[in-house]
Every structure is written in structure tokens, then in C-alpha cells.
Scaffold this motif. Sequence first.
Motif, short mmCIF file in Angstrom:
data_model
loop_
_atom_site.label_atom_id
_atom_site.label_comp_id
_atom_site.label_asym_id
_atom_site.label_seq_id
_atom_site.Cartn_x
_atom_site.Cartn_y
_atom_site.Cartn_z
N GLY A 196 1.25 2.17 -4.47
CA GLY A 196 0.17 1.41 -4.23
C GLY A 196 -0.80 0.91 -5.41
N GLY A 197 -0.59 2.07 -6.27
CA GLY A 197 -1.64 2.02 -7.24
C GLY A 197 -1.55 0.78 -8.25
N GLY A 198 -2.23 0.52 -9.22
CA GLY A 198 -2.25 -0.54 -10.21
C GLY A 198 -3.47 -0.78 -10.81
N LEU A 199 -3.68 -1.95 -11.43
CA LEU A 199 -4.67 -2.46 -12.25
C LEU A 199 -5.25 -3.59 -11.26
N VAL A 200 -6.63 -3.21 -11.13
CA VAL A 200 -7.46 -4.37 -10.32
C VAL A 200 -8.97 -4.59 -11.29
N GLN A 201 -9.26 -5.46 -11.05
CA GLN A 201 -10.43 -5.69 -11.43
C GLN A 201 -11.87 -5.31 -10.78
N PRO A 202 -12.88 -4.86 -11.34
CA PRO A 202 -14.18 -4.49 -10.56
C PRO A 202 -14.49 -5.20 -9.54
N GLY A 203 -14.93 -4.66 -8.52
CA GLY A 203 -15.16 -5.25 -7.34
C GLY A 203 -14.00 -5.46 -6.33
N GLY A 204 -12.72 -5.56 -6.78
CA GLY A 204 -11.46 -5.69 -6.09
C GLY A 204 -11.04 -4.48 -5.11
N ALA A 251 -1.80 22.78 0.54
CA ALA A 251 -0.75 23.36 0.66
C ALA A 251 0.11 22.52 -0.37
N TYR A 252 0.41 21.43 -0.14
CA TYR A 252 1.41 20.39 -0.78
C TYR A 252 0.73 19.13 -1.53
N TRP A 253 1.31 18.78 -2.47
CA TRP A 253 0.77 17.75 -3.33
C TRP A 253 2.00 16.78 -3.80
N GLY A 254 1.52 15.28 -3.84
CA GLY A 254 2.24 14.23 -4.17
C GLY A 254 2.33 14.32 -5.77
N GLN A 255 3.09 13.37 -6.33
CA GLN A 255 3.22 13.30 -7.46
C GLN A 255 2.15 12.49 -8.36
N GLY A 256 1.25 11.53 -7.55
CA GLY A 256 0.36 10.75 -8.06
C GLY A 256 0.63 9.38 -8.35
N THR A 257 -0.55 8.34 -8.32
CA THR A 257 -0.33 7.27 -8.63
C THR A 257 -1.44 6.56 -9.20
N GLN A 258 -1.32 5.90 -10.23
CA GLN A 258 -2.35 5.49 -11.20
C GLN A 258 -3.25 4.31 -10.83
N VAL A 259 -4.38 4.48 -10.62
CA VAL A 259 -5.36 3.45 -10.39
C VAL A 259 -6.38 3.15 -11.58
N THR A 260 -6.09 2.02 -12.04
CA THR A 260 -7.18 1.58 -13.21
C THR A 260 -8.05 0.31 -12.73
N VAL A 261 -9.14 0.33 -12.81
CA VAL A 261 -10.24 -0.64 -12.69
C VAL A 261 -10.95 -1.20 -14.00
N SER A 262 -10.43 -2.22 -14.13
CA SER A 262 -10.82 -2.79 -15.47
C SER A 262 -10.76 -4.50 -15.65
N SER A 263 -11.52 -4.82 -16.47
CA SER A 263 -11.55 -6.45 -16.36
C SER A 263 -10.97 -6.81 -17.68
#
Length: 122
Positions: A8-16, A110-122
Amino acid sequence: QVQLVESGGGLVQPGGSLRLSCAASGFSLDYYAIGWFRQAPGKEREWVSCISSSDDSTYYADSVKGRFTISSDNAKNTMYLQMNSLKPEDTAVYYCASRNTNGCYSGAWAYWGQGTQVTVSS
């Protein structure tokens, strides 16, 4: 074996808004607390939120309180993080993690996922 997979991660604009998902396997969310961490470039990993499996109590870091909402669908064995009013400082890799107890303030992560990138930028 225990596995946590974020999406579900991704690029989103500020306020999104974005909604992250964490699909768990190898254990049941009925019995273990689960939560989110994030790590921005050059910074230490920080705790974001946790949901207890004992009573569904939720907890948030001050930096996200009022903007982020954690929830879980135990039938799907999946946890979510709804992120609203996103800010550039929310940019990070987001990780889901599970505890070894049913509470957010007992036991340990105890356990961790591999991560998903979230980038907030215009």
C-alpha cells in the motif's frame, strides 16, 4: 513460519491519504498485538502505532495522533494503517511488526515485515 507482508505504500502529495496493509501468516492476530514502525533516511526506526489483541486498545506516537488510524481485520488476519493529512516528514519506510504477547506494553516486538516505502512530496 511467521510472515508479515506490507503493501500500500507509494507517492502522495502533502495533505493526501494512503492506507497500508500488513498481511500476517503463521500466527493469529486474535492472540498477539501488532503495530507499525517507520524509518526515514538517516534516522533511527521509530514506533508509530500499536493495537492490542486483548481488548483492541490502540496507541499512537504523538507525531501521528489524530491523523493515522490503526485497525485489524482478524478474519483476514490483516492489519491496516489509514494515514490522512500526510506531511513530507511522514516520508519513510513503514514496517509492520508483531509482539510476542497480546498487549502493546507487555512482552517484546518479535517479528518484522520487509517494509513499504511512503513518500510524501509535491
